[in-house]
Design a protein around this motif. Structure first.
Motif, PDB file in Angstrom:
ATOM      1  N   VAL A   1       0.948  -1.172  -0.009  1.00  0.00           N
ATOM      2  CA  VAL A   1      -0.231  -0.186  -0.169  1.00  0.00           C
ATOM      3  C   VAL A   1       0.967   1.443   0.268  1.00  0.00           C
ATOM      4  CG1 VAL A   1      -1.820   1.041   1.889  1.00  0.00           C
ATOM      5  CG2 VAL A   1      -1.417  -1.498   1.123  1.00  0.00           C
ATOM      6  N   GLU A   2       0.464   2.411  -0.857  1.00  0.00           N
ATOM      7  CA  GLU A   2       1.051   3.723  -0.561  1.00  0.00           C
ATOM      8  C   GLU A   2       0.232   4.723  -0.711  1.00  0.00           C
ATOM      9  OE1 GLU A   2       4.572   6.130  -3.312  1.00  0.00           O
ATOM     10  OE2 GLU A   2       3.308   5.318  -4.368  1.00  0.00           O
ATOM     11  N   VAL A   3       0.177   5.846   0.365  1.00  0.00           N
ATOM     12  CA  VAL A   3      -0.697   6.479   0.821  1.00  0.00           C
ATOM     13  C   VAL A   3      -0.185   7.947   0.504  1.00  0.00           C
ATOM     14  CG1 VAL A   3      -2.100   5.488   2.288  1.00  0.00           C
ATOM     15  CG2 VAL A   3      -0.813   7.271   3.390  1.00  0.00           C
ATOM     16  N   THR A   4      -0.905   8.410  -0.129  1.00  0.00           N
ATOM     17  CA  THR A   4      -0.077  10.103  -0.122  1.00  0.00           C
ATOM     18  C   THR A   4      -1.021  11.045   0.540  1.00  0.00           C
ATOM     19  OG1 THR A   4      -1.255  10.581  -2.119  1.00  0.00           O
ATOM     20  CG2 THR A   4       0.345   9.775  -2.138  1.00  0.00           C
ATOM     21  N   ALA A   5      -0.838  12.664   0.883  1.00  0.00           N
ATOM     22  CA  ALA A   5      -1.150  13.684   1.258  1.00  0.00           C
ATOM     23  C   ALA A   5      -0.484  14.968   0.763  1.00  0.00           C
ATOM     24  CB  ALA A   5      -1.375  12.923   2.743  1.00  0.00           C
ATOM     25  N   ARG A   6      -1.405  15.493   1.218  1.00  0.00           N
ATOM     26  CA  ARG A   6      -0.667  17.386   1.150  1.00  0.00           C
ATOM     27  C   ARG A   6       0.727  17.657   1.928  1.00  0.00           C
ATOM     28  NH1 ARG A   6      -5.618  18.580  -1.560  1.00  0.00           N
ATOM     29  NH2 ARG A   6      -5.117  18.573  -3.646  1.00  0.00           N
ATOM     30  N   ASP A   7       0.132  17.290   2.694  1.00  0.00           N
ATOM     31  CA  ASP A   7       1.094  17.356   4.179  1.00  0.00           C
ATOM     32  C   ASP A   7       1.400  16.248   5.665  1.00  0.00           C
ATOM     33  OD1 ASP A   7      -1.390  17.851   5.783  1.00  0.00           O
ATOM     34  OD2 ASP A   7      -1.801  19.462   4.915  1.00  0.00           O
ATOM     35  N   PRO A   8       2.127  16.799   6.088  1.00  0.00           N
ATOM     36  CA  PRO A   8       1.832  15.336   7.570  1.00  0.00           C
ATOM     37  C   PRO A   8       1.347  14.884   8.404  1.00  0.00           C
ATOM     38  CG  PRO A   8       4.102  17.012   7.592  1.00  0.00           C
ATOM     39  CD  PRO A   8       2.768  16.969   6.253  1.00  0.00           C
ATOM     40  N   GLU A   9       0.216  15.940   8.114  1.00  0.00           N
ATOM     41  CA  GLU A   9      -0.970  15.632   9.152  1.00  0.00           C
ATOM     42  C   GLU A   9      -1.858  14.925   8.617  1.00  0.00           C
ATOM     43  OE1 GLU A   9      -0.096  19.112   8.857  1.00  0.00           O
ATOM     44  OE2 GLU A   9       0.950  19.063  11.272  1.00  0.00           O
ATOM     45  N   GLY A  10      -1.927  15.390   7.117  1.00  0.00           N
ATOM     46  CA  GLY A  10      -2.528  14.396   5.765  1.00  0.00           C
ATOM     47  C   GLY A  10      -2.546  12.778   5.926  1.00  0.00           C
ATOM     48  N   LEU A  11      -0.514  12.387   5.786  1.00  0.00           N
ATOM     49  CA  LEU A  11      -0.232  11.802   5.796  1.00  0.00           C
ATOM     50  C   LEU A  11      -0.543  10.291   7.122  1.00  0.00           C
ATOM     51  CD1 LEU A  11       1.242  10.230   3.639  1.00  0.00           C
ATOM     52  CD2 LEU A  11       4.061  10.988   5.199  1.00  0.00           C
ATOM     53  N   VAL A  12      -1.183  11.378   8.058  1.00  0.00           N
ATOM     54  CA  VAL A  12      -0.721  10.283   9.689  1.00  0.00           C
ATOM     55  C   VAL A  12      -2.428   9.645   9.262  1.00  0.00           C
ATOM     56  CG1 VAL A  12      -1.648  10.432  11.797  1.00  0.00           C
ATOM     57  CG2 VAL A  12       0.858  11.927  10.888  1.00  0.00           C
ATOM     58  N   VAL A  13      -2.904  10.666   8.771  1.00  0.00           N
ATOM     59  CA  VAL A  13      -4.340  10.583   8.904  1.00  0.00           C
ATOM     60  C   VAL A  13      -4.642   8.957   7.740  1.00  0.00           C
ATOM     61  CG1 VAL A  13      -6.745  11.696   7.828  1.00  0.00           C
ATOM     62  CG2 VAL A  13      -5.215  12.267   9.466  1.00  0.00           C
ATOM     63  N   ALA A  14      -4.179   9.192   6.640  1.00  0.00           N
ATOM     64  CA  ALA A  14      -4.338   8.565   6.001  1.00  0.00           C
ATOM     65  C   ALA A  14      -3.904   6.777   6.172  1.00  0.00           C
ATOM     66  CB  ALA A  14      -3.531   8.728   4.205  1.00  0.00           C
ATOM     67  N   LYS A  15      -2.734   7.411   6.578  1.00  0.00           N
ATOM     68  CA  LYS A  15      -2.063   5.805   7.305  1.00  0.00           C
ATOM     69  C   LYS A  15      -2.765   5.186   8.401  1.00  0.00           C
ATOM     70  CE  LYS A  15       2.146   6.909   8.172  1.00  0.00           C
ATOM     71  NZ  LYS A  15       3.485   7.572   8.690  1.00  0.00           N
ATOM     72  N   GLY A  16      -3.683   5.624   8.934  1.00  0.00           N
ATOM     73  CA  GLY A  16      -4.471   5.532  10.184  1.00  0.00           C
ATOM     74  C   GLY A  16      -5.610   4.517   9.453  1.00  0.00           C
ATOM     75  N   ILE A  17      -5.881   5.669   8.214  1.00  0.00           N
ATOM     76  CA  ILE A  17      -7.616   4.676   7.823  1.00  0.00           C
ATOM     77  C   ILE A  17      -6.849   3.729   7.288  1.00  0.00           C
ATOM     78  CG2 ILE A  17      -8.635   4.731   5.533  1.00  0.00           C
ATOM     79  CD1 ILE A  17      -8.354   8.140   5.819  1.00  0.00           C
ATOM     80  N   ILE A  18      -6.154   3.247   6.678  1.00  0.00           N
ATOM     81  CA  ILE A  18      -5.634   2.148   5.752  1.00  0.00           C
ATOM     82  C   ILE A  18      -5.562   0.861   6.930  1.00  0.00           C
ATOM     83  CG2 ILE A  18      -3.718   0.466   5.477  1.00  0.00           C
ATOM     84  CD1 ILE A  18      -5.565   2.311   3.004  1.00  0.00           C
ATOM     85  N   ASP A  19      -4.957   1.455   8.711  1.00  0.00           N
ATOM     86  CA  ASP A  19      -4.760   0.270   9.819  1.00  0.00           C
ATOM     87  C   ASP A  19      -5.729   0.644  10.543  1.00  0.00           C
ATOM     88  OD1 ASP A  19      -1.877   0.403   9.705  1.00  0.00           O
ATOM     89  OD2 ASP A  19      -1.249   2.711  10.629  1.00  0.00           O
ATOM     90  N   SER A  20      -6.942   1.039  10.900  1.00  0.00           N
ATOM     91  CA  SER A  20      -7.797   1.010  11.406  1.00  0.00           C
ATOM     92  C   SER A  20      -9.028  -0.556  10.253  1.00  0.00           C
ATOM     93  CB  SER A  20      -9.330   2.411  11.404  1.00  0.00           C
ATOM     94  OG  SER A  20      -8.917   2.647  10.050  1.00  0.00           O
ATOM     95  N   HIS A  21      -8.973   0.364   9.177  1.00  0.00           N
ATOM     96  CA  HIS A  21      -9.469  -0.518   8.997  1.00  0.00           C
ATOM     97  C   HIS A  21      -9.177  -2.722   8.159  1.00  0.00           C
ATOM     98  CE1 HIS A  21     -11.412   2.565   7.702  1.00  0.00           C
ATOM     99  NE2 HIS A  21     -12.596   2.539   7.023  1.00  0.00           N
ATOM    100  N   LEU A  22      -8.064  -1.885   8.288  1.00  0.00           N
ATOM    101  CA  LEU A  22      -7.162  -3.517   8.010  1.00  0.00           C
ATOM    102  C   LEU A  22      -6.918  -4.530   9.437  1.00  0.00           C
ATOM    103  CD1 LEU A  22      -3.925  -2.704   5.562  1.00  0.00           C
ATOM    104  CD2 LEU A  22      -5.991  -4.501   5.152  1.00  0.00           C
ATOM    105  N   LYS A  23      -7.315  -3.627   9.813  1.00  0.00           N
ATOM    106  CA  LYS A  23      -7.418  -4.079  11.744  1.00  0.00           C
ATOM    107  C   LYS A  23      -8.677  -4.917  11.758  1.00  0.00           C
ATOM    108  CE  LYS A  23      -6.378  -3.002  16.928  1.00  0.00           C
ATOM    109  NZ  LYS A  23      -5.503  -2.198  17.427  1.00  0.00           N
ATOM    110  N   ARG A  24      -9.548  -4.121  11.255  1.00  0.00           N
ATOM    111  CA  ARG A  24     -11.126  -5.468  11.783  1.00  0.00           C
ATOM    112  C   ARG A  24     -11.179  -5.656  10.373  1.00  0.00           C
ATOM    113  NH1 ARG A  24     -14.438  -0.694  10.418  1.00  0.00           N
ATOM    114  NH2 ARG A  24     -13.301   0.816  10.074  1.00  0.00           N
TER     115      ARG A  24
END
Length: 94
Positions: free
Chosen positions: A57-80
């Motif tokens: 998986v590769e996620v992209t974002a405009r800023d560091p905060e967005g990158l944290v959110v993007a990684k969290g989205i993937i992680d939270s869904h894969l956790k389920r």
């Protein structure tokens, strides 16, 4: 754009890729096959590929905060989706 990538070693890579894309498809634009997917997350695009032994998986974002959110989205869904494997989070690399 900033990006982060991670690989999850699993025999269920295609299954997880498809689950992620189908789930995201309820809210954002997605396209996918059994071995590749693209989701237009609110933070930026996510690219996914799967083979017999890993999900990438590769996620992209405009800023560091967005990158944290993007990684969290993937992680939270894969956790389920991957709870039977004891999944906690992807081993993200910048």
């Amino acid at each position: 754009m900033l990006s982060a990538q991670a690989r999850l070693h699993t025999e269920h890579a295609s299954k997880y890729l498809q689950q992620l894309c189908k789930h995201f498809g309820h809210k954002v634009e997605v396209s996918f096959t059994a071995d590749a997917g693209h989701a237009t997350l609110p933070t930026g695009p996510a690219q996914m590929t799967a083979n017999d032994s890993e999900l990438w998986v590769e996620v992209t974002a405009r800023d560091p905060e967005g990158l944290v959110v993007a990684k969290g989205i993937i992680d939270s869904h894969l956790k389920r989706f991957a709870f039977r494997e004891g999944f906690e989070s992807m081993p993200w690399e910048a």
